[in-house]
Design a protein around this motif. Sequence first.
Motif, short mmCIF file in Angstrom:
data_model
loop_
_atom_site.label_atom_id
_atom_site.label_comp_id
_atom_site.label_asym_id
_atom_site.label_seq_id
_atom_site.Cartn_x
_atom_site.Cartn_y
_atom_site.Cartn_z
N LEU A 1 40.08 51.27 64.06
CA LEU A 1 39.79 50.61 65.34
C LEU A 1 38.86 49.42 65.14
N THR A 2 37.96 49.53 64.17
CA THR A 2 37.08 48.39 63.90
C THR A 2 37.91 47.19 63.43
N THR B 1 39.54 45.67 66.31
CA THR B 1 38.64 44.83 67.11
C THR B 1 38.56 43.43 66.51
N ALA C 1 39.90 39.99 68.23
CA ALA C 1 38.99 38.90 68.56
C ALA C 1 39.60 37.53 68.24
N ASN D 1 40.70 39.42 77.04
CA ASN D 1 39.83 39.53 75.87
C ASN D 1 38.79 40.65 76.01
N THR D 2 38.02 40.55 77.08
CA THR D 2 36.93 41.51 77.25
C THR D 2 37.46 42.92 77.50
N ALA E 1 38.55 44.46 74.20
CA ALA E 1 37.42 44.81 73.33
C ALA E 1 36.70 46.04 73.86
N ILE F 1 38.75 49.30 73.28
CA ILE F 1 38.66 49.83 71.92
C ILE F 1 37.30 50.49 71.71
N ALA F 2 36.25 49.82 72.17
CA ALA F 2 34.90 50.37 71.98
C ALA F 2 34.76 51.71 72.69
N LYS G 1 36.38 54.45 70.75
CA LYS G 1 35.55 54.85 69.60
C LYS G 1 34.39 55.73 70.06
#
Lengths: 102, 545
Positions: free
Chosen positions: A24-25, A28, A32, A40-41, A44, A47-48, A51
């Motif tokens: 997942l990192t 990200t 980006a 976009n936001t 992001a 995904i965060a 996690k």
Amino acid sequence: MSAHGKGHGGVGAYIGVFLTLMALTLLTVWAAYQHLGIWNTPVALGIATTKAALVALIFMHLKDSPKLTAMVVGSSLLFLAFLIFVTASDYLTRKWVPIYFR
Amino acid sequence: MSTSEPVPAVRPARPDYLNASYGVRSWLLTSDHKRIAILYLITVTFFFAIGGVAAALVRLELLTPAGDVFQAETYNKIFTTHGIMMVFFFLIPAIPAVLGNFLVPLMIGAKDLAFPRINLLSWYLLVIGGLIALWALIHGGLDTGWTFYTPYSTVYSNGWVVVTAVGIFIAGFSSILTGLNFIVTLHTMRAPGMTWTRMPLFCWGMYATAIIQILGTPVIAITLLLVGAERLFHLGIFDPAQGGDPVLFQHLFWFYSHPAVYIMILPAMAVISELVTAFSRKPIFGYKFIAGSSIAIAALSFLVWGHHMFVSGQSVYAGLVFSILSFMVAIPSAIKVFNWTATLYKGSVSYQTPLLYALGFIGLFTFGGLTGLFLASLGLDIHVHDTYFIVAHFHYIMVGGTIMAYLGGMHYWWPKISGKLYPEYWSRVSAWVIFIGFNLTFFPQFIVGYLGMPRRYHQYPEEFQVLNVMSTAGASILGIGYLIPLVYFIWSMRYGKDAADNPWGATGLEWQTPSPPPTENFVETPVVSGRPYDYATGREEVALG
Ligand code: HEM
Ligand SMILES: [Cu+2]
């Protein structure tokens, strides 16, 4: 410490989660560089959040915790929602002006 | 003392928590909730004294219209010191960390809190955070006010914003850990037979407070961190030049800080519920409503923060919603006041010192709450926002309410805490001096604020001087009023009469163990078989079985 792993899917689950987090990192970083416009936001943050959920549920054993713990986490999320929702009620309505001021 | 005072029993030498061990180490490394409460008592008294000195300097400057004692910037630093010390290091910890720590395990028949060492850790965090903040405030100074509003705090202020914020950040964890400890303790350590509806109302109040501490405090911690990040690394969070929004700071700040005003008042209400029922010798009226209203206040308090922002440029629609929601908080608050009054009604009321303080609380809190409704009215608030009217409003609640309740509680439980009786005559004198001094200090501020005197300036127009002189005179009386209990509490530790185990003839498990309690609180774990506040009327008990 070995007892720690027992009953929670063991070391295998931890390694699986670790690899997922790494994947997942990378996702990200990749995302980006894409031009997603207003997405976009949200992407992001999505995904965060995934996690964070994995860490809480599996690394922090939330999945197998008593109901009370789940309730505590649930109410934290609820109040976070209040924070965002009510703040948005300001930002999204800034342009609403009462008729007699127009 | 009153005539009903039982003859103090001749105390056989038995170990209690105070004499169980001696020496500084035995205190600084203790995990006994009662000793930690004493550590907190000393700590918050210290911070209160610092905040009090700052208040005295503010009132000194405002004695005359000209800014003749301090320069504007120094004045700003002084009122900021006052606000930060009083809010973050005195009012927020005071009742939960001192009385709550001491009483929660005793009231539910437990040996200690669920996490005794974390309890000690929270005390260290408060001390460390408080000393860092104090050092920053004295050494470098901070002129933003306790509210840290952006863009002033991020772009313009030359004060020690970041260091002070770090101090508050650290102390925030103290508050979170205390809340966590209370919630777990109340869920898991109640004595056999103590169901939720048999739990003393003080514990309900602590529970509601703990919810706010846990849910709200992280937000202020992160917000202050963001202010620091913007100052140090120039991130564009609140700075419009970089795409940030200064009003966002106010949203985040008040999301915590309005609930935080309830961190200050809910514990006070919790104390009052105990005092009113004990001194009217009647079961409390509307137990479930009082308990439920605490939880309702805790939840609702998170939805009203925008009433601090009516003139900040937030949307008209949001202002409307926040105004309506703010009116709704008055409902659970009023429920409590009505229930206390109904408890007093036809009770056999004895006007001993704790009740004097409690009655002071009820009056002053009501006044503060009702003026809160003025402020919650969108239109009226535009007139009085950032005037002395606001200053008077929140001092009626925080000083007239919370500090009165804190002192009432300290008097009520002092025999339990210290094993000694305080002098009845002087304690009554103190209650009156504080009540009079308080009103003389803050009532004129309502008027001068309504007439248009803004807050946070070191000078003011001539025509406001009379009211300001009254206020400064009142503050001097109030200051003396606070010194009297300080003196006689310390005096009583050495010279006071020994207290009986239950000097008030009150119900509640804390009175069924010796004064002062042994380290393990109860020799045998108590078993609870009935409702709380079972004072001798008996009627309710029979009717409800
Ligand atoms: C019935 C409940 C209450 C209502 C409706 C209410 C309403 C308000 C409103 C509308 C303001 C903002 C006024 C302005 O800045 O223009 C205000 C300020 C304030 N209130 Fe209350 N209030 C209530 C209870 C409390 C309580 C219980 C406390 C504290 C224990 C408190 C402490 C404060 C403080 C500290 C401020 C000023 C903060 C600052 O700007 O420095 N209020 N209140
Ligand atoms: Cu508020």
